[in-house]
Design an enzyme around this catalytic site. Structure first.
Site, PDB file in Angstrom:
ATOM      1  N   GLY A   1       1.021  -1.448   0.091  1.00  0.00           N
ATOM      2  CA  GLY A   1       0.161  -0.169  -0.223  1.00  0.00           C
ATOM      3  C   GLY A   1       0.915   0.941   0.059  1.00  0.00           C
ATOM      4  O   GLY A   1       0.570   2.631  -0.998  1.00  0.00           O
TER       5      GLY A   1
ATOM      6  N   ASP B   1       0.259   2.987   4.141  1.00  0.00           N
ATOM      7  CA  ASP B   1      -0.782   3.977   3.183  1.00  0.00           C
ATOM      8  C   ASP B   1      -1.316   5.020   4.200  1.00  0.00           C
ATOM      9  O   ASP B   1      -2.253   5.940   4.049  1.00  0.00           O
ATOM     10  CB  ASP B   1      -1.352   3.381   2.574  1.00  0.00           C
ATOM     11  CG  ASP B   1      -1.430   1.855   3.065  1.00  0.00           C
ATOM     12  OD1 ASP B   1      -1.701   1.921   4.035  1.00  0.00           O
ATOM     13  OD2 ASP B   1      -2.461   0.968   2.240  1.00  0.00           O
TER      14      ASP B   1
ATOM     15  N   ASP C   1      -5.988   2.815   9.920  1.00  0.00           N
ATOM     16  CA  ASP C   1      -7.580   2.302   9.865  1.00  0.00           C
ATOM     17  C   ASP C   1      -7.979   1.933  11.824  1.00  0.00           C
ATOM     18  O   ASP C   1      -7.635   2.783  12.267  1.00  0.00           O
ATOM     19  CB  ASP C   1      -7.595   1.769   9.017  1.00  0.00           C
ATOM     20  CG  ASP C   1      -9.282   1.368   8.402  1.00  0.00           C
ATOM     21  OD1 ASP C   1     -10.110   2.286   9.364  1.00  0.00           O
ATOM     22  OD2 ASP C   1      -9.891   0.288   8.029  1.00  0.00           O
TER      23      ASP C   1
ATOM     24  N   LYS D   1      -7.842   7.506   9.381  1.00  0.00           N
ATOM     25  CA  LYS D   1      -8.882   7.771   9.733  1.00  0.00           C
ATOM     26  C   LYS D   1      -9.310   8.256  11.173  1.00  0.00           C
ATOM     27  O   LYS D   1      -8.906   7.817  11.804  1.00  0.00           O
ATOM     28  CB  LYS D   1      -9.910   6.436   8.867  1.00  0.00           C
ATOM     29  CG  LYS D   1      -9.802   6.108   7.554  1.00  0.00           C
ATOM     30  CD  LYS D   1     -10.929   4.925   7.708  1.00  0.00           C
ATOM     31  CE  LYS D   1     -10.335   3.904   5.701  1.00  0.00           C
ATOM     32  NZ  LYS D   1     -11.358   2.616   5.910  1.00  0.00           N
TER      33      LYS D   1
ATOM     34  N   PHE E   1     -13.919   4.131   2.696  1.00  0.00           N
ATOM     35  CA  PHE E   1     -13.405   2.792   2.068  1.00  0.00           C
ATOM     36  C   PHE E   1     -13.117   3.478   1.339  1.00  0.00           C
ATOM     37  O   PHE E   1     -13.311   3.844   0.083  1.00  0.00           O
ATOM     38  CB  PHE E   1     -13.732   1.697   2.147  1.00  0.00           C
ATOM     39  CG  PHE E   1     -12.681   1.131   1.321  1.00  0.00           C
ATOM     40  CD1 PHE E   1     -12.193   0.064   2.902  1.00  0.00           C
ATOM     41  CD2 PHE E   1     -12.362   0.947   0.059  1.00  0.00           C
ATOM     42  CE1 PHE E   1     -11.346  -0.998   2.637  1.00  0.00           C
ATOM     43  CE2 PHE E   1     -11.419  -0.132   0.288  1.00  0.00           C
ATOM     44  CZ  PHE E   1     -10.491  -0.797   0.760  1.00  0.00           C
ATOM     45  N   VAL E   2     -11.647   3.999   0.863  1.00  0.00           N
ATOM     46  CA  VAL E   2     -10.939   5.012  -0.446  1.00  0.00           C
ATOM     47  C   VAL E   2      -9.707   4.332  -0.930  1.00  0.00           C
ATOM     48  O   VAL E   2      -9.188   2.733  -0.415  1.00  0.00           O
ATOM     49  CB  VAL E   2     -10.046   5.635   0.430  1.00  0.00           C
ATOM     50  CG1 VAL E   2     -10.706   6.876   0.924  1.00  0.00           C
ATOM     51  CG2 VAL E   2      -8.657   5.609   1.443  1.00  0.00           C
TER      52      VAL E   2
ATOM     53  N   ASP F   1      -5.652  -0.178  -1.912  1.00  0.00           N
ATOM     54  CA  ASP F   1      -6.458  -1.075  -3.200  1.00  0.00           C
ATOM     55  C   ASP F   1      -7.316  -1.777  -2.741  1.00  0.00           C
ATOM     56  O   ASP F   1      -7.899  -0.951  -1.348  1.00  0.00           O
ATOM     57  CB  ASP F   1      -5.960  -2.221  -3.148  1.00  0.00           C
ATOM     58  CG  ASP F   1      -6.106  -3.233  -1.796  1.00  0.00           C
ATOM     59  OD1 ASP F   1      -5.180  -3.235  -0.929  1.00  0.00           O
ATOM     60  OD2 ASP F   1      -6.385  -4.079  -2.649  1.00  0.00           O
TER      61      ASP F   1
ATOM     62  N   ARG G   1      -4.687   0.700  -7.170  1.00  0.00           N
ATOM     63  CA  ARG G   1      -3.650   1.119  -6.877  1.00  0.00           C
ATOM     64  C   ARG G   1      -2.883   2.058  -7.487  1.00  0.00           C
ATOM     65  O   ARG G   1      -2.393   3.042  -7.054  1.00  0.00           O
ATOM     66  CB  ARG G   1      -2.450  -0.267  -6.600  1.00  0.00           C
ATOM     67  CG  ARG G   1      -2.830  -1.243  -5.548  1.00  0.00           C
ATOM     68  CD  ARG G   1      -2.005  -1.917  -5.325  1.00  0.00           C
ATOM     69  NE  ARG G   1      -1.589  -2.859  -4.443  1.00  0.00           N
ATOM     70  CZ  ARG G   1      -2.330  -3.107  -2.660  1.00  0.00           C
ATOM     71  NH1 ARG G   1      -2.187  -1.875  -1.969  1.00  0.00           N
ATOM     72  NH2 ARG G   1      -2.262  -4.242  -2.619  1.00  0.00           N
TER      73      ARG G   1
HETATM   74  P1  IMP Z   1      -5.742  -1.319   9.461  1.00  0.00           P
HETATM   75  O1  IMP Z   1      -7.080  -1.503  10.162  1.00  0.00           O
HETATM   76  O2  IMP Z   1      -5.154  -0.054  10.535  1.00  0.00           O
HETATM   77  O3  IMP Z   1      -4.951  -2.447  10.599  1.00  0.00           O
HETATM   78  O4  IMP Z   1      -5.772  -1.377   8.446  1.00  0.00           O
HETATM   79  C1  IMP Z   1      -4.604  -1.619   7.447  1.00  0.00           C
HETATM   80  C2  IMP Z   1      -5.020  -1.828   5.698  1.00  0.00           C
HETATM   81  O5  IMP Z   1      -6.371  -1.968   5.763  1.00  0.00           O
HETATM   82  C3  IMP Z   1      -4.068  -1.061   6.162  1.00  0.00           C
HETATM   83  O6  IMP Z   1      -2.934  -0.280   5.810  1.00  0.00           O
HETATM   84  C4  IMP Z   1      -4.832  -0.700   3.820  1.00  0.00           C
HETATM   85  O7  IMP Z   1      -3.547  -1.796   3.013  1.00  0.00           O
HETATM   86  C5  IMP Z   1      -5.829  -1.457   4.594  1.00  0.00           C
HETATM   87  N1  IMP Z   1      -7.143  -0.180   4.693  1.00  0.00           N
HETATM   88  C6  IMP Z   1      -7.774   0.047   5.374  1.00  0.00           C
HETATM   89  N2  IMP Z   1      -8.734   1.026   5.001  1.00  0.00           N
HETATM   90  C7  IMP Z   1      -8.138   1.120   4.000  1.00  0.00           C
HETATM   91  C8  IMP Z   1      -9.800   2.258   2.897  1.00  0.00           C
HETATM   92  O8  IMP Z   1      -9.811   3.760   2.969  1.00  0.00           O
HETATM   93  N3  IMP Z   1      -8.652   1.771   1.464  1.00  0.00           N
HETATM   94  C9  IMP Z   1      -7.753   0.629   1.403  1.00  0.00           C
HETATM   95  N4  IMP Z   1      -7.310   0.049   2.029  1.00  0.00           N
HETATM   96  C10 IMP Z   1      -7.548   0.091   3.580  1.00  0.00           C
HETATM   97 MG    MG Z   2      -5.085  -3.203   0.741  1.00  0.00          MG
END
Ligand code: IMP
Ligand code: MG
Length: 193
Positions: A43, A99, A102, A131, A152-153, A159, A165
């Site tokens: 990402g 990237d 979240d 986020k 969701f972006v 991706d 991407r």
């Molecule tokens: P986490 O929920 O912080 O563990 O996010 C893990 C991974 O989920 C990030 O590094 C992204 O690759 C993916 N991700 C989370 N939110 C988004 C989104 O809105 N768009 C695309 N990928 C996301």
């Molecule tokens: Mg991803």
């Protein structure tokens, strides 16, 4: 591909202008220090490439290849590391570049592993997007490109199911795209970050 974008949040020029500022902050923070940047694949690939070329420091670059498993658009918290050994970051200042922050589960798992298996002088985090939502794990980023809502972006490295991407901007994915491809309960789609 463009048909699947609901609306654009950040155009390429807006992103690059913000990267100029972020790069200045990072350069200021790490001048005179032994810095290793760890880019989290896939990402952060495009973000890291544009950001690092704006940082005139003698840094080292390594990549971490991790997969966090998702059911639809939410990470499950299961994070697996693809490489057998971690980069040698002992006695170095480490900046993890990802990237998006979240739920916080992925970065939390990465930090835990680094702390358990390596001896860096410091570990800080830089994300393109943060986020604004409650996090499953307590996790803050030290350098943030943009705050966004809980949507969701895609694009600029981000991706959905490994697509989008290469869009040059960050945009919101149309709900109908992921609602029509949600896995059945218990199935869980594996999407690399
Ligand atoms: P986490 O929920 O912080 O563990 O996010 C893990 C991974 O989920 C990030 O590094 C992204 O690759 C993916 N991700 C989370 N939110 C988004 C989104 O809105 N768009 C695309 N990928 C996301
Ligand atoms: Mg991803």
């Amino acid at each position: 591909m463009l048909d699947d974008v609901d609306h654009i949040l950040f155009h390429e020029q807006t992103i690059l202008s913000r990267l100029d500022e972020l790069a200045r902050d990072i350069t200021e923070a790490y001048t005179g220090m032994d810095l290793t940047v760890l880019a989290v694949l896939n990402g952060s690939l495009i973000f890291a490439a544009d950001l690092l070329r704006r940082i005139p420091l003698p840094l080292k670059l390594d990549c971490l290849s991790v997969a966090s498993y998702h059911g639809g658009t939410e990470s499950s918290g299961v994070v697996t590391f693809d490489q057998l050994s971690l980069p040698d970051i002992d006695d170095r200042h480490v900046l993890i570049v990802d990237d998006i922050l979240d739920s916080g589960r992925t970065l939390h798992a990465i930090c835990q592993k680094l702390r358990a298996e390596t001896r860096p002088k410091s570990v800080r985090i830089c994300v393109l997007l943060k986020k604004l939502r409650p996090r499953a794990e307590e996790m803050e980023a030290d350098f943030v490109g943009f705050d966004i809502g809980d949507e969701f972006v895609i694009g600029y490295g981000l991706d959905y199911a490994e697509r989008y991407r290469n869009l040059p901007f960050v945009g919101v994915l149309k709900r109908e795209v992921f609602e029509s491809s949600l896995p059945a309960a218990g199935e869980g789609a594996g999407i690399a970050p």
